[in-house]
Structures are given as C-alpha cells and as structure tokens.
Scaffold this active site. Sequence first.
Site, short mmCIF file in Angstrom:
data_model
loop_
_atom_site.label_atom_id
_atom_site.label_comp_id
_atom_site.label_asym_id
_atom_site.label_seq_id
_atom_site.Cartn_x
_atom_site.Cartn_y
_atom_site.Cartn_z
CB SER A 1 8.33 -0.81 2.90
OG SER A 1 7.44 0.21 2.45
CB THR A 2 9.98 4.07 1.78
OG1 THR A 2 8.80 3.60 1.13
CG2 THR A 2 10.82 4.86 0.78
N GLY B 1 9.95 7.53 6.27
CA GLY B 1 8.94 7.52 5.24
C GLY B 1 7.72 8.31 5.69
CB ALA B 2 5.47 10.45 4.77
N GLY C 1 1.17 4.77 9.97
CA GLY C 1 0.54 3.57 9.43
C GLY C 1 1.12 2.30 10.02
CD GLU D 1 7.13 6.47 12.30
OE1 GLU D 1 7.42 5.56 11.50
OE2 GLU D 1 6.03 7.05 12.30
CE LYS E 1 3.03 5.52 1.09
NZ LYS E 1 3.43 4.65 -0.03
#
Length: 242
Positions: A39-40, A98-99, A112, A119, A137
């Site tokens: 999402s981010t 993201g992370a 996730g 990635e 996070k």
Amino acid sequence: MKELTQSEQKVLAARSAVDALVERGLIFSGMKIGLGTGSTALLAAERIAELLAEGVLSNIKAVATSFQTENACADWNIPVYSFKERCIGGCLNLAIDGADEIDPHCNLIKGGGAALLREKIVAYNAEQFVIVADSSKAVPDMGTRFALPVEIIAEAYIPVRRRLEAMGASVVLREGVRKCGPVITDSGNQIVDCLWSAPVDPAEMEDAINALTGVVETGFFTKNKPAAFIAKADGSVEVRGL
C-alpha cells in the site's frame, strides 16, 4: 492537534519521499527506477505517475516488483521493463519500496505481500534504495513481532521447516485468503512465516537461512541499507540515512 491515522501517515511518507527525492535529483527524467509492492509503495508510484502526467518527469523506465505493481503501473501509464531488457542492463538508479519492519540500523523485514524475491532483486541491484513507511513499522529489534517470510521450493517444505525450527523459529506455512491451500508467489513458490521468542540478528539470520537448501529467499533485507522516510502521527517525517 488531531493525530494522523496509519493510512494518512502512509500517504505523507510516500508523497514526502518522492517530492524530496525529486528535489535532491535522486528521481529524475530518463532514470531507471524500481517500484515496490504494497500500500505505501504504491502510493509512491502513484505520486511518480502524477509527476509524469504533469511533465515534471519524463522517460521513466520502471522495474516492478510484483504483478500488483505491474498492474498499477499500467493503470497509471508508467512504462514497465524487465531486468533482462538491454535498456535496463541489470541495474537501477533507485528503488523505492515499503517495509513491514525497519530497525534503528535500517535493517528490514519485507515480504508481507509475498513479493520478497522480486523486491530483493530490485533492492539489491539499485544504486540507491529508499523505504517509505508509517510509524508502526519502526521497531527496536527483529524476530518477535512481524513474522519473517521465507520463500521456499514446495518440495523442500518439511526439511526447511525442520532446519528453521532448529534455529529456534516457530514456522507456519502461509495459507491463501479466499483460496484453498498455500499462498503461491509471483515466482511460483511457497511462503513460510517465522517467529522467534527472542530478537535475532537479521544480518546473520539472512545469510544462515539463505544457505538452506530449498530456500529461495528470506525477508530479511540487510545488504543494501536504505534511506527511509517514516511518517509520524504528529505529521512529521523522520528521514534516515539520506
């Protein structure tokens, strides 16, 4: 003052990062950029698409980390290329992603969304790696909160599980949602999720797990340390390593 929700923090982190990277000349016209999953990361890709539409950027060559990201890029008119194409040449100017967790040393847990293999190929072949994240996070250590994803060959599930358990992990095969059976990654493999009762050294564990026969990749990212933009509930953005 009203605190930002997690969703609002994600938007702030993604847009702040892209705008800062453009201002610093790290995102530029004609560049080769890796675009992450989740999402981010997709919010960052969307901001890049806006800048392309506005003419601020042009001739971006993107490498996507998942089918999800490829589909989003198609919707937003971001050209997507493979690492195999001559114009990419197996390396990128920058990757933005993201992370699931980031520790004080900028070690990461990712995967996730089950896209950790692609990635990591993108992240470890980028001159500059940048993470965008909300404040949830940021963690002091790793191994006990967000389960570490490990991508495995299906036939190796039992021996890999036994070896991971010998390393002190509790191991769960990730099951699909609205699908019977295990999650199948974009590369056709399966995912096991690992938790420990005490924090582990992510750099040592990345090497140890990757040495197991049947493991394709682990969700510890420790080799190419990223810069990070971490949005906070108070509306500030912490910038690490840039």
